[in-house]
Design a protein around this motif. Structure first.
Motif, PDB file in Angstrom:
ATOM      1  N   GLY A  35       0.895  -1.076   0.151  1.00  0.00           N
ATOM      2  CA  GLY A  35      -0.097  -0.070   0.054  1.00  0.00           C
ATOM      3  C   GLY A  35       0.847   1.248   0.087  1.00  0.00           C
ATOM      4  O   GLY A  35       1.946   1.388   0.464  1.00  0.00           O
ATOM      5  N   LEU A  36       0.291   2.432  -0.615  1.00  0.00           N
ATOM      6  CA  LEU A  36       1.209   3.568  -0.905  1.00  0.00           C
ATOM      7  C   LEU A  36       0.070   4.654  -1.193  1.00  0.00           C
ATOM      8  O   LEU A  36      -0.740   4.496  -1.802  1.00  0.00           O
ATOM      9  CB  LEU A  36       1.984   3.388  -1.850  1.00  0.00           C
ATOM     10  N   LEU A  37       0.610   5.846  -0.417  1.00  0.00           N
ATOM     11  CA  LEU A  37      -0.269   7.002  -0.675  1.00  0.00           C
ATOM     12  C   LEU A  37       0.431   7.847  -1.599  1.00  0.00           C
ATOM     13  O   LEU A  37       1.398   8.675  -1.277  1.00  0.00           O
ATOM     14  CB  LEU A  37      -0.316   7.709   0.651  1.00  0.00           C
ATOM     15  N   PRO A  38       0.412   7.675  -3.035  1.00  0.00           N
ATOM     16  CA  PRO A  38       1.064   8.593  -4.083  1.00  0.00           C
ATOM     17  C   PRO A  38       0.841   9.931  -4.048  1.00  0.00           C
ATOM     18  O   PRO A  38      -0.116  10.376  -3.516  1.00  0.00           O
ATOM     19  CB  PRO A  38       0.939   7.722  -5.269  1.00  0.00           C
ATOM     20  N   PHE A  39       1.779  10.740  -4.145  1.00  0.00           N
ATOM     21  CA  PHE A  39       1.638  12.178  -4.505  1.00  0.00           C
ATOM     22  C   PHE A  39       2.568  12.934  -5.619  1.00  0.00           C
ATOM     23  O   PHE A  39       3.377  11.973  -6.147  1.00  0.00           O
ATOM     24  CB  PHE A  39       2.116  12.889  -3.258  1.00  0.00           C
ATOM     25  N   ARG A  40       2.109  13.959  -6.054  1.00  0.00           N
ATOM     26  CA  ARG A  40       2.928  14.563  -7.213  1.00  0.00           C
ATOM     27  C   ARG A  40       4.157  15.650  -6.839  1.00  0.00           C
ATOM     28  O   ARG A  40       4.193  16.046  -5.667  1.00  0.00           O
ATOM     29  CB  ARG A  40       1.909  15.272  -7.923  1.00  0.00           C
ATOM     30  N   THR A  41       5.056  15.606  -7.702  1.00  0.00           N
ATOM     31  CA  THR A  41       5.892  16.693  -7.098  1.00  0.00           C
ATOM     32  C   THR A  41       6.157  17.407  -8.595  1.00  0.00           C
ATOM     33  O   THR A  41       6.075  16.997  -9.717  1.00  0.00           O
ATOM     34  CB  THR A  41       7.447  16.006  -6.929  1.00  0.00           C
ATOM     35  N   VAL A  42       6.841  18.746  -8.617  1.00  0.00           N
ATOM     36  CA  VAL A  42       6.760  19.536  -9.627  1.00  0.00           C
ATOM     37  C   VAL A  42       8.487  19.813  -9.743  1.00  0.00           C
ATOM     38  O   VAL A  42       8.834  20.447  -8.543  1.00  0.00           O
ATOM     39  CB  VAL A  42       6.130  20.773  -9.485  1.00  0.00           C
ATOM     40  N   SER A  43       8.987  19.404 -10.739  1.00  0.00           N
ATOM     41  CA  SER A  43      10.538  19.820 -10.808  1.00  0.00           C
ATOM     42  C   SER A  43      10.467  21.397 -11.423  1.00  0.00           C
ATOM     43  O   SER A  43      10.016  21.510 -12.462  1.00  0.00           O
ATOM     44  CB  SER A  43      11.191  18.995 -11.801  1.00  0.00           C
ATOM     45  N   VAL A  44      11.339  22.146 -10.984  1.00  0.00           N
ATOM     46  CA  VAL A  44      11.611  23.451 -11.443  1.00  0.00           C
ATOM     47  C   VAL A  44      12.855  23.684 -12.039  1.00  0.00           C
ATOM     48  O   VAL A  44      13.928  23.473 -11.697  1.00  0.00           O
ATOM     49  CB  VAL A  44      11.455  24.287 -10.326  1.00  0.00           C
ATOM     50  N   VAL A  45      12.503  24.052 -13.284  1.00  0.00           N
ATOM     51  CA  VAL A  45      13.821  24.344 -14.196  1.00  0.00           C
ATOM     52  C   VAL A  45      13.730  25.585 -14.809  1.00  0.00           C
ATOM     53  O   VAL A  45      12.756  26.194 -14.850  1.00  0.00           O
ATOM     54  CB  VAL A  45      14.084  23.366 -15.263  1.00  0.00           C
ATOM     55  N   ALA A  46      14.871  26.350 -15.170  1.00  0.00           N
ATOM     56  CA  ALA A  46      14.789  27.543 -16.080  1.00  0.00           C
ATOM     57  C   ALA A  46      14.481  27.487 -17.190  1.00  0.00           C
ATOM     58  O   ALA A  46      14.735  26.417 -17.903  1.00  0.00           O
ATOM     59  CB  ALA A  46      16.234  28.271 -15.819  1.00  0.00           C
ATOM     60  N   GLN A  47      14.018  28.558 -17.858  1.00  0.00           N
ATOM     61  CA  GLN A  47      13.371  28.294 -19.502  1.00  0.00           C
ATOM     62  C   GLN A  47      14.745  29.117 -20.243  1.00  0.00           C
ATOM     63  O   GLN A  47      14.629  29.337 -21.367  1.00  0.00           O
ATOM     64  CB  GLN A  47      12.197  29.066 -19.583  1.00  0.00           C
ATOM     65  N   THR A  48      15.918  29.742 -19.564  1.00  0.00           N
ATOM     66  CA  THR A  48      16.547  30.430 -20.227  1.00  0.00           C
ATOM     67  C   THR A  48      17.996  30.151 -19.433  1.00  0.00           C
ATOM     68  O   THR A  48      18.014  29.747 -18.214  1.00  0.00           O
ATOM     69  CB  THR A  48      16.647  32.062 -20.469  1.00  0.00           C
ATOM     70  N   SER A  49      19.359  30.122 -19.920  1.00  0.00           N
ATOM     71  CA  SER A  49      20.464  29.922 -19.352  1.00  0.00           C
ATOM     72  C   SER A  49      21.023  31.277 -18.810  1.00  0.00           C
ATOM     73  O   SER A  49      20.668  32.447 -19.264  1.00  0.00           O
ATOM     74  CB  SER A  49      21.496  29.329 -20.204  1.00  0.00           C
ATOM     75  N   GLY A  50      21.956  31.106 -17.907  1.00  0.00           N
ATOM     76  CA  GLY A  50      22.773  32.193 -17.396  1.00  0.00           C
ATOM     77  C   GLY A  50      23.087  31.837 -15.767  1.00  0.00           C
ATOM     78  O   GLY A  50      22.295  31.118 -15.216  1.00  0.00           O
ATOM     79  N   PRO A  51      23.856  32.734 -15.230  1.00  0.00           N
ATOM     80  CA  PRO A  51      23.950  32.649 -13.772  1.00  0.00           C
ATOM     81  C   PRO A  51      23.017  33.308 -12.833  1.00  0.00           C
ATOM     82  O   PRO A  51      22.281  33.959 -13.342  1.00  0.00           O
ATOM     83  CB  PRO A  51      25.389  33.513 -13.617  1.00  0.00           C
ATOM     84  N   VAL A  52      22.719  32.442 -11.807  1.00  0.00           N
ATOM     85  CA  VAL A  52      21.811  32.923 -10.864  1.00  0.00           C
ATOM     86  C   VAL A  52      22.074  34.116 -10.243  1.00  0.00           C
ATOM     87  O   VAL A  52      23.290  34.310  -9.619  1.00  0.00           O
ATOM     88  CB  VAL A  52      21.369  31.849 -10.113  1.00  0.00           C
ATOM     89  N   THR A  53      21.363  35.234 -10.206  1.00  0.00           N
ATOM     90  CA  THR A  53      21.754  36.421  -9.355  1.00  0.00           C
ATOM     91  C   THR A  53      20.848  36.511  -8.108  1.00  0.00           C
ATOM     92  O   THR A  53      21.408  37.102  -7.243  1.00  0.00           O
ATOM     93  CB  THR A  53      21.385  37.621 -10.115  1.00  0.00           C
ATOM     94  N   GLU A  54      19.733  35.616  -8.094  1.00  0.00           N
ATOM     95  CA  GLU A  54      19.071  35.828  -6.598  1.00  0.00           C
ATOM     96  C   GLU A  54      18.391  34.664  -6.325  1.00  0.00           C
ATOM     97  O   GLU A  54      17.778  33.828  -7.559  1.00  0.00           O
ATOM     98  CB  GLU A  54      18.066  37.018  -6.647  1.00  0.00           C
TER      99      GLU A  54
END
Length: 398
Positions: free
Chosen positions: A58-77
């Motif tokens: 038995g298992l209580l499944p759940f969803r996850t959302v992977s967050v990715v950027a839509q453009t490349s570059g260094p992160v500033t904040e």
């Protein structure tokens, strides 16, 4: 264990019978009672395990959302931290955006240039229309002069050279009027077609540039909790789903029912049915007092296929001999009491015990009553899991 206790009465009766007679208790004089005990235990085992299937998966499944950027570059904040709750629209992190802002400024400048060109085209139209009026007036004057000259020539007063000269002047004036009309048409075409088309293209370029700027700010698309944050200022923003910047565990939709899934042996297909009562005991709800440790539930759906039989396109032919592991039947359960849903922990492992109660007659009532044995066993399993610390399914650690 309970099955053996419930069916041991023939041996117990025989034991006390021999004790009362003063006879020695041997295998020989206990053979009939022990045989009856074994037969009854076998049938009770068969009835209980067949009509009341249990699943440890038995298992209580759940969803996850992977967050990715839509453009490349260094992160500033980085605007969030692990464990933080976010709502849809919250900024998660920002990416260096100087190139995108420069492109946006250039696109806006081109749009402003087109606005100036539109004003210039309006002025050109006014000038062209004035030219048409002037050419038309000149043509009208020349036609009057020509008409007068022709009248004088017919009276033998004027000269033929003057008539021919005025005819040539009228022809030139007509050409000039046609040229002036063409200038008006050209200016009107610029205003009505060329410049609007260029403006639409420029506005689209501004919109694309604005989208590029907006993509340097990554926002949450749903409410939830941030976890597995693997980002810091200066890190390159990843656009690959296999390497997300963070994961958000979204809140469960209020309208979506909470469902526990469990896998059952395929031989249980003849027993399981929609609406079948069940009990669910999860590791995360184990309690010595049994308060909310075992929750009533029921079957709401049974998947009409076994996953291991799925065939997907590939470069190799299917070899059934390689599919030695038999798949399980996927069954969906819902809790009977809505207040129990808030007590469930997403991802928790559970034992699911089902109980057959759809059989009629005395036999059906007897079979339903034997489910008590499984219910007691489930609760003892919960106690055992707490005392041993290894979980309901026998896995895990302290």
């Amino acid at each position: 264990m309970f099955e053996l206790l419930l069916t041991s009465f023939p041996a117990v009766i025989r034991y006390f019978q021999l004790k009362r007679r003063g006879e020695a208790i041997t295998v020989w004089n206990m053979r009939t009672a022990v045989f009856l005990w074994a037969i009854m235990a076998f049938f009770l085992f068969m009835v209980i395990f067949y009509f009341h299937p249990k699943s440890y998966s038995g298992l209580l499944p759940f969803r996850t959302v992977s967050v990715v950027a839509q453009t490349s570059g260094p992160v500033t904040e980085v605007a969030v931290h692990n464990g933080q709750r976010v709502v849809a629209g919250d900024v998660l992190f920002r990416i260096e955006d100087s190139a995108q802002k420069a492109a946006l400024s250039q696109a806006k400048a081109e749009l402003d240039t087109l606005a100036a060109a539109e004003v210039k085209a309006q002025d050109s139209l006014i000038v062209a229309q004035a030219g048409v009026a002037q050419a038309q007036a000149n043509l009208d004057k020349l036609k009057v002069d020509l008409s007068n000259a022709q009248s004088l020539f017919e009276r033998n007063v004027g000269s033929g050279d003057a008539v021919r000269e005025l005819e040539a002047s009228v022809a030139v004036a007509e050409a000039e009027l046609a040229a002036a009309d063409a200038q008006v048409d050209l200016a009107q075409n610029d205003i009505s077609q060329a410049i609007p088309a260029q403006r639409a293209a420029a506005e689209a370029a501004v919109e694309r540039a604005q989208v590029s700027v907006d993509q340097t700010e990554v926002h949450a698309f749903n409410d939830g909790v941030v976890t597995q944050l693997a980002l810091s200022v200066g890190s390159p923003a990843s656009t690959l789903i296999i390497s997300p910047a963070m994961v958000i565990i979204p809140d469960r939709d209020a309208d979506a029912p909470l469902r526990i899934t469990a896998g059952f042996s395929q031989v249980a297909r003849a027993t399981l049915y929609e609406g079948m009562p069940a009990e669910v005991a999860c590791d995360s709800n184990a309690s010595l007092s049994f308060r909310n440790a075992v929750m009533p539930a029921q079957i709401v759906a049974i998947q009409p296929a076994v996953a291991t039989g799925q065939v997907v396109p590939g470069g190799r032919l299917l070899e059934p001999g390689n599919l030695n592991a038999r798949g399980s039947m996927l069954v969906y359960f819902e809790l009977l009491h809505p207040e129990h849903e808030a007590m469930m922990l997403d991802g928790s492992g559970c034992i699911v015990q089902t109980y057959t109660n759809n059989l009629s007659g005395v036999t059906g009532h007897i079979i339903a009553a034997t489910g008590v044995v499984k219910a007691v066993g489930l609760r003892l399993k919960v106690w055992g899991a707490i005392l041993s610390g290894i979980g309901l399914a026998g896995g895990g650690g302290h």
